[in-house]
Design an enzyme around this catalytic site. Structure first.
Site, PDB file in Angstrom:
ATOM      1  CG  HIS A  54      -2.173   0.852   1.026  1.00  0.00           C
ATOM      2  ND1 HIS A  54      -2.297   1.774   0.006  1.00  0.00           N
ATOM      3  CD2 HIS A  54      -3.348   0.906   1.722  1.00  0.00           C
ATOM      4  CE1 HIS A  54      -3.472   2.373   0.100  1.00  0.00           C
ATOM      5  NE2 HIS A  54      -4.134   1.856   1.119  1.00  0.00           N
ATOM      6  CG  ASP A  76      -3.187   4.742  -3.431  1.00  0.00           C
ATOM      7  OD1 ASP A  76      -2.530   4.413  -2.417  1.00  0.00           O
ATOM      8  OD2 ASP A  76      -3.091   5.858  -3.968  1.00  0.00           O
TER       9      ASP A  76
END
Lengths: 352, 326
Positions: free
Chosen positions: A323, A327
């Site tokens: 992450h 995204d």
């Protein structure tokens, strides 16, 4: 395993000439344990040498101390490959006798016949093998530095299975290898990465480095642990070549004959547990990669088509991403694109 | 074998080439009647006459330019510039003409000429007659840069330079002119880009040029008594540079000292150190050390000049420093 931040702190304090650093890395020696003899305590190659010799001597002396065994016992143990350290001697002051070795051999053959002796395992301390240490270090590093997020999707496999059935025998004749679903997966992943370069990236300090080549790794389970050889430039290779390389790499992974380069070149990993009764699972990223695809088993599911109840073959795919650089929306789009490709295989593998 | 001085060896190479090849001729200041400031061209005017051994006015740009033109027409001129300091007067001719013409005319014009000059301090000749900025010419693509350290190398390399189809900067060393060495009577040529191991050793690689070769050799003998064996590599030509030989020696020892008489900053040793850092850093067992001149003009005061010149003491100091990493 300490998190990365701590590690770098320790390393800063270690002063070593480049040749010593390379030597330590090659021999997997922790430099912070080595005493330097150069000016200002800088570590020289000969200090690594010395360290190894001392370590060897300590280990040897421990061994000497621990094992008292008769000559006959030693010879038999060597011939039958029994590890003396694991035996308890019944001779004077715990000396290992030939009878002890014979008993161990007998127990071993019992175990092979399925008469498992539980006391052999429970309550025992087992030293980690080299490969287990590496896996432990890398998995901890990945879990603690890359915040993982997970995505799942269902993929209809009927058309892909059908395509595979159709080409199977001709394919085998031409390429001398049986094409597997994994080969299709590797190729499809590579093609999808072309559309989503971030899935081929890694974090490098405060930069994101996007690898120039798409090298898809396939996780191979072995008794000693997991290993991930990668197929280079899978986006540019035909299915025939991919299947051949996959078969060769898996074979050599199992016989321990992979080259370091073949393991290190991977930029994305596919991990499949499809042969188990596992619906789906989450996977830890193979560092420094940023994406890993986890493949669960394919099951029959009922569906309605034009008012008729039909059966569909459904596989559940999982995607884990880092992450820090990827995204949720990007990961979701990637997984969706991958799903579409797999569900429309004739178009995907048309080689347009 | 008979012994010649470095100056005599060069003189002999010039003489033999003048005899053998009618295209060869010499130009320079005081090279005829006076025999050259270091007597390198002594006797050649009497033997070959003023058509082929030409005393020029004090006009470096003029006679280097004339030589470039003559070379283009097929002659093989050899010019002498009295001190390397004076090449600056002819830099346009050297850098923009001599080095470029072959390239700019698509290979149709060749400049087979040799520019002889010398470096080295130590003669009390002050800041404008003592410099060692030969690394300037390493920086110019199109030039071959030759740096002989012995009488044998001087003659063999000059023979190759005169045969060469491209422009050569042939850099001699003032303090070496009187040193003696074995020189064969028959013709021989030493190829460019081939370093010579002047001394074998396993502990430290010392790349040395010109007079630093001799200074290093004598210091290496001292350390040999302590059991430290220093390998001395003389590149002999700085461009082309024999990277292979330097890397091979370095990979064996893992320790590098570069000794060159030029000022250290941006000098020969910087280039060689960078090669090691780029191509063999994993072999590095100690910091790279450089021995060279101080970054100041060459002082006129004899005691200061002595400190300025890199000598045996400086080489010894570097080795003592490196010894701690053995």
């Amino acid at each position: 395993m300490v998190p990365e931040a701590n590690l770098s702190k320790i390393k800063e304090g270690v002063r070593a000439v480049p040749a010593a650093r390379w030597k330590a890395k090659r021999e997997d020696i922790d430099l912070s344990l080595v005493k330097g003899s150069g000016p200002g305590g800088v570590i020289l190659p000969k200090d690594i040498e010395q360290f190894r010799v001392t370590q060897g001597a300590i280990r040897a002396s421990l061994k000497e101390e621990k094992i008292h065994a008769s000559t006959l016992a030693r010879k038999l143990a060597e011939r039958k490959r029994v590890v003396l350290e694991t035996l308890e001697g019944t001779g004077t002051r715990g000396r290992i006798m030939m009878a002890d070795v014979e008993q161990a051999i007998e127990q071993r053959s019992h175990r092979r016949e399925g008469v498992e002796e539980e006391k052999e395992w429970f309550g025992k301390t087992i030293p980690m093998t080299q490969i287990r240490k590496v896996i432990a270090k890398r998995m901890a590093q990945s879990a603690f530095t890359a915040p993982h997020i997970y995505f799942f999707t269902d993929v209809e496999m009927d058309r892909l299975n059908q395509l595979r059935e159709e080409i199977l025998s001709e394919f085998e004749k031409q390429f001398k290898v049986r094409i597997s679903i994994n080969d299709f997966l590797i190729k499809t992943v590579a093609l999808t990465i072309c559309e989503f370069p971030m899935l081929n990236a890694m974090v490098r300090g405060e930069e994101i480095y996007i690898h120039p080549e798409i090298n898809v790794g396939l996780a191979v389970a072995m008794e000693e642990g997991l290993i991930v050889p990668a197929i280079p430039r899978a986006d540019r290779l035909g299915l025939g070549r991919i299947a051949q390389m996959r078969s060769d790499l898996v074979e050599r992974a199992r016989t321990g004959k992979l080259k370091l380069e073949e393991i290190e070149r991977g930029t994305f990993t596919v991990s499949s547990l499809a042969q188990f009764d596992i619906t789906f699972f989450t996977a830890i990223l193979n560092p420094p990669q940023s994406g890993i695809l986890s493949v669960g088993k394919t099951t029959d599911q009922l569906a309605l088509r034009e008012g008729q109840v039909i059966v569909k073959r459904i596989a559940r795919l999982g995607l884990s991403v880092d992450h820090r650089i990827i995204d949720g929306a990007v990961a979701a789009a990637f997984l969706q694109s991958l799903k579409k490709r797999l569900e429309n295989p004739s178009f995907t593998f048309m080689n347009l | 074998m008979r012994e010649l001085t470095y100056a005599q060896a060069i003189n002999e190479a010039l003489m033999e080439n003048l005899e053998k090849d009618p295209r060869v001729f010499l130009m320079g200041e005081d090279i005829g009647r006076y025999g050259g400031i270091f007597q390198v061209t002594a006797g050649l005017l009497d033997k070959f006459g003023p058509e082929r051994v030409i005393d020029t006015p004090i006009s470096e740009s003029g006679f280097v330019g004339a030589a470039v033109g003559a070379a283009m027409t097929g002659m093989r001129p050899i010019v002498e510039i009295m001190f390397i300091d004076f090449t600056t007067c002819a830099m346009d001719m050297i850098v923009n003409q001599m080095a470029k013409i072959h390239y700019m005319f698509g290979g149709r014009g060749k400049i087979p000429m040799v520019l002889r000059t010398n470096i080295g301090a130590g003669r009390g000749a002050a800041a404008q007659h003592s410099q060692s900025f030969h690394s300037f010419f390493m920086h110019i693509p199109g030039l071959i840069v030759v740096t002989p350290s012995t009488a044998y190398d001087a003659k063999g390399l000059l023979n190759t330079a005169i045969q060469e189809e491209n422009p050569v900067i042939f850099i001699e060393h003032k303090k070496l002119y009187v040193t003696k060495g074995d020189v064969p009577e028959e013709y021989y040529a030493i190829p460019f880009g081939k370093a010579e191991i002047k001394r074998e050793g396993k502990d430290i690689t010392l790349v040395a040029t010109h007079a630093m070769v001799h200074r290093s050799l004598s210091v290496a003998e001292e350390f040999s008594k302590e059991g430290i064996e220093i390998e001395i590599v003389d590149p002999r030509t700085l461009r082309p540079l024999d990277k292979g030989a330097i890397l091979e020696s370095f990979k064996k020892t893992g320790r590098l000292i570069v000794a060159d008489e030029g000022p250290v900053t941006c000098g020969v040793s910087a280039e060689i150190s960078a090669i090691i850092a780029e191509e063999a850093v994993e072999y590095l067992r100690a910091p790279i050390l450089r021995v060279g001149s101080l970054d100041t003009p060459v002082p006129f005061s004899p005691p200061l000049e002595k400190i300025y010149i890199p000598d045996e003491d400086n080489v010894r100091e570097a080795i003592n420093k490196m010894k701690e990493y053995l």
